[in-house]
Design a protein around this motif. Sequence first.
Motif, PDB file in Angstrom:
ATOM      1  N   ALA A   1       6.104  -8.642  -9.254  1.00 21.65           N
ATOM      2  CA  ALA A   1       6.067  -7.722  -8.221  1.00 21.65           C
ATOM      3  C   ALA A   1       4.672  -7.647  -7.382  1.00 21.65           C
ATOM      4  N   GLY A   2       3.492  -7.896  -8.203  1.00 24.64           N
ATOM      5  CA  GLY A   2       2.325  -8.112  -7.763  1.00 24.64           C
ATOM      6  C   GLY A   2       2.231  -9.034  -6.494  1.00 24.64           C
ATOM      7  N   ILE A   3       3.032 -10.189  -6.954  1.00 25.45           N
ATOM      8  CA  ILE A   3       3.069 -11.452  -5.697  1.00 25.45           C
ATOM      9  C   ILE A   3       3.479 -10.718  -4.294  1.00 25.45           C
ATOM     10  N   LEU A   4       4.936 -10.147  -4.655  1.00 26.30           N
ATOM     11  CA  LEU A   4       5.796  -9.886  -3.497  1.00 26.30           C
ATOM     12  C   LEU A   4       5.039  -8.886  -2.412  1.00 26.30           C
ATOM     13  N   THR A   5       4.420  -7.580  -3.332  1.00 27.67           N
ATOM     14  CA  THR A   5       3.947  -6.567  -2.557  1.00 27.67           C
ATOM     15  C   THR A   5       2.598  -7.121  -2.079  1.00 27.67           C
ATOM     16  N   SER A   6       1.730  -7.874  -2.567  1.00 24.25           N
ATOM     17  CA  SER A   6       0.714  -8.468  -1.974  1.00 24.25           C
ATOM     18  C   SER A   6       0.743  -9.456  -0.880  1.00 24.25           C
TER      19      SER A   6
ATOM     20  N   SER B   1      -6.325   0.472  -3.289  1.00 26.16           N
ATOM     21  CA  SER B   1      -7.567   0.221  -3.750  1.00 26.16           C
ATOM     22  C   SER B   1      -7.413   1.248  -5.056  1.00 26.16           C
ATOM     23  N   LEU B   2      -6.785   2.375  -5.179  1.00 29.24           N
ATOM     24  CA  LEU B   2      -6.753   2.847  -6.278  1.00 29.24           C
ATOM     25  C   LEU B   2      -5.780   2.310  -7.232  1.00 29.24           C
ATOM     26  N   TRP B   3      -4.863   1.452  -6.981  1.00 34.63           N
ATOM     27  CA  TRP B   3      -4.259   0.638  -7.874  1.00 34.63           C
ATOM     28  C   TRP B   3      -5.170  -0.341  -8.553  1.00 34.63           C
ATOM     29  N   VAL B   4      -6.084  -0.748  -7.787  1.00 34.91           N
ATOM     30  CA  VAL B   4      -7.086  -1.635  -8.454  1.00 34.91           C
ATOM     31  C   VAL B   4      -8.047  -1.214  -9.395  1.00 34.91           C
TER      32      VAL B   4
ATOM     33  N   MET C   1      -8.995   0.314 -15.102  1.00 30.49           N
ATOM     34  CA  MET C   1      -9.125   1.231 -16.304  1.00 30.49           C
ATOM     35  C   MET C   1      -8.054   1.002 -17.444  1.00 30.49           C
ATOM     36  N   LYS C   2      -7.195   0.070 -16.940  1.00 28.05           N
ATOM     37  CA  LYS C   2      -6.261  -0.384 -18.064  1.00 28.05           C
ATOM     38  C   LYS C   2      -6.388  -1.743 -18.693  1.00 28.05           C
ATOM     39  N   SER C   3      -7.126  -2.467 -18.062  1.00 26.07           N
ATOM     40  CA  SER C   3      -7.315  -3.813 -18.230  1.00 26.07           C
ATOM     41  C   SER C   3      -6.309  -4.650 -17.951  1.00 26.07           C
ATOM     42  N   GLU C   4      -5.509  -4.662 -16.796  1.00 25.15           N
ATOM     43  CA  GLU C   4      -4.391  -5.228 -16.473  1.00 25.15           C
ATOM     44  C   GLU C   4      -4.558  -6.124 -15.448  1.00 25.15           C
ATOM     45  N   TRP C   5      -4.893  -7.364 -15.756  1.00 24.13           N
ATOM     46  CA  TRP C   5      -5.154  -8.510 -14.529  1.00 24.13           C
ATOM     47  C   TRP C   5      -4.004  -8.630 -13.665  1.00 24.13           C
ATOM     48  N   PRO C   6      -2.800  -8.773 -13.971  1.00 24.15           N
ATOM     49  CA  PRO C   6      -1.805  -8.511 -12.832  1.00 24.15           C
ATOM     50  C   PRO C   6      -1.938  -7.475 -11.860  1.00 24.15           C
ATOM     51  N   ILE C   7      -2.253  -6.343 -12.201  1.00 24.37           N
ATOM     52  CA  ILE C   7      -2.468  -5.254 -11.225  1.00 24.37           C
ATOM     53  C   ILE C   7      -3.827  -5.107 -10.578  1.00 24.37           C
ATOM     54  N   ILE C   8      -4.702  -5.716 -11.146  1.00 25.09           N
ATOM     55  CA  ILE C   8      -6.067  -5.845 -10.577  1.00 25.09           C
ATOM     56  C   ILE C   8      -5.828  -6.853  -9.480  1.00 25.09           C
ATOM     57  N   LEU C   9      -5.526  -8.121  -9.653  1.00 28.99           N
ATOM     58  CA  LEU C   9      -5.674  -9.094  -8.892  1.00 28.99           C
ATOM     59  C   LEU C   9      -4.517  -9.105  -7.694  1.00 28.99           C
ATOM     60  N   SER C  10      -3.399  -8.758  -8.028  1.00 27.53           N
ATOM     61  CA  SER C  10      -2.376  -8.139  -6.825  1.00 27.53           C
ATOM     62  C   SER C  10      -2.924  -7.507  -5.952  1.00 27.53           C
TER      63      SER C  10
ATOM     64  N   SER D   1      -4.325  -7.393  -1.826  1.00 24.82           N
ATOM     65  CA  SER D   1      -3.730  -6.338  -0.970  1.00 24.82           C
ATOM     66  C   SER D   1      -4.829  -5.561  -0.363  1.00 24.82           C
ATOM     67  N   VAL D   2      -5.973  -5.307  -1.007  1.00 24.64           N
ATOM     68  CA  VAL D   2      -7.151  -4.748  -0.401  1.00 24.64           C
ATOM     69  C   VAL D   2      -7.658  -5.707   0.634  1.00 24.64           C
ATOM     70  N   LEU D   3      -7.685  -6.838   0.390  1.00 17.38           N
ATOM     71  CA  LEU D   3      -8.298  -7.851   1.194  1.00 17.38           C
ATOM     72  C   LEU D   3      -7.407  -8.007   2.540  1.00 17.38           C
ATOM     73  N   VAL D   4      -6.172  -8.289   2.348  1.00 20.38           N
ATOM     74  CA  VAL D   4      -5.304  -8.237   3.526  1.00 20.38           C
ATOM     75  C   VAL D   4      -5.144  -7.117   4.497  1.00 20.38           C
ATOM     76  N   ASN D   5      -5.157  -5.934   3.672  1.00 27.49           N
ATOM     77  CA  ASN D   5      -5.278  -4.453   4.554  1.00 27.49           C
ATOM     78  C   ASN D   5      -6.584  -4.197   5.235  1.00 27.49           C
ATOM     79  N   ALA D   6      -7.558  -4.545   4.701  1.00 22.92           N
ATOM     80  CA  ALA D   6      -8.664  -4.507   5.349  1.00 22.92           C
ATOM     81  C   ALA D   6      -9.034  -5.264   6.492  1.00 22.92           C
ATOM     82  N   THR D   7      -8.809  -6.471   6.337  1.00 16.55           N
ATOM     83  CA  THR D   7      -8.733  -7.481   7.308  1.00 16.55           C
ATOM     84  C   THR D   7      -7.626  -6.908   8.506  1.00 16.55           C
ATOM     85  N   LEU D   8      -6.569  -6.594   8.090  1.00 17.76           N
ATOM     86  CA  LEU D   8      -5.847  -6.081   9.268  1.00 17.76           C
ATOM     87  C   LEU D   8      -6.429  -4.905   9.852  1.00 17.76           C
ATOM     88  N   LEU D   9      -7.178  -3.774   9.161  1.00 18.23           N
ATOM     89  CA  LEU D   9      -7.690  -2.694   9.886  1.00 18.23           C
ATOM     90  C   LEU D   9      -8.745  -3.317  10.554  1.00 18.23           C
TER      91      LEU D   9
END
Length: 83
Positions: free
Chosen positions: A9-14, A46-49, A54-63, A67-75
Amino acid sequence: MEMLVGIAAGILTSVSMLPQLIKVIKEKDVQTLSPVMIVVLLVGVSLWVVYGIMKSEWPIILSNAFSVLVNATLLTYYLIYRE
């Protein structure tokens, strides 16, 4: 199994915004983009990061960090190429 679903899910949404970013970079045309949508999505991922940290969930953090990087670049490109 949960971890694999989370990673998939993280890869696809990212990567979902990559085609849009590539198109903007190639064509230098941002007229069809909604800056509000980009900002809302950027805040959301960003809130997902933060949540992932907070949950120490690396798949959530990394994906979502990707996405933050891609969307910040797009903006950024939106702000550069807008008329």
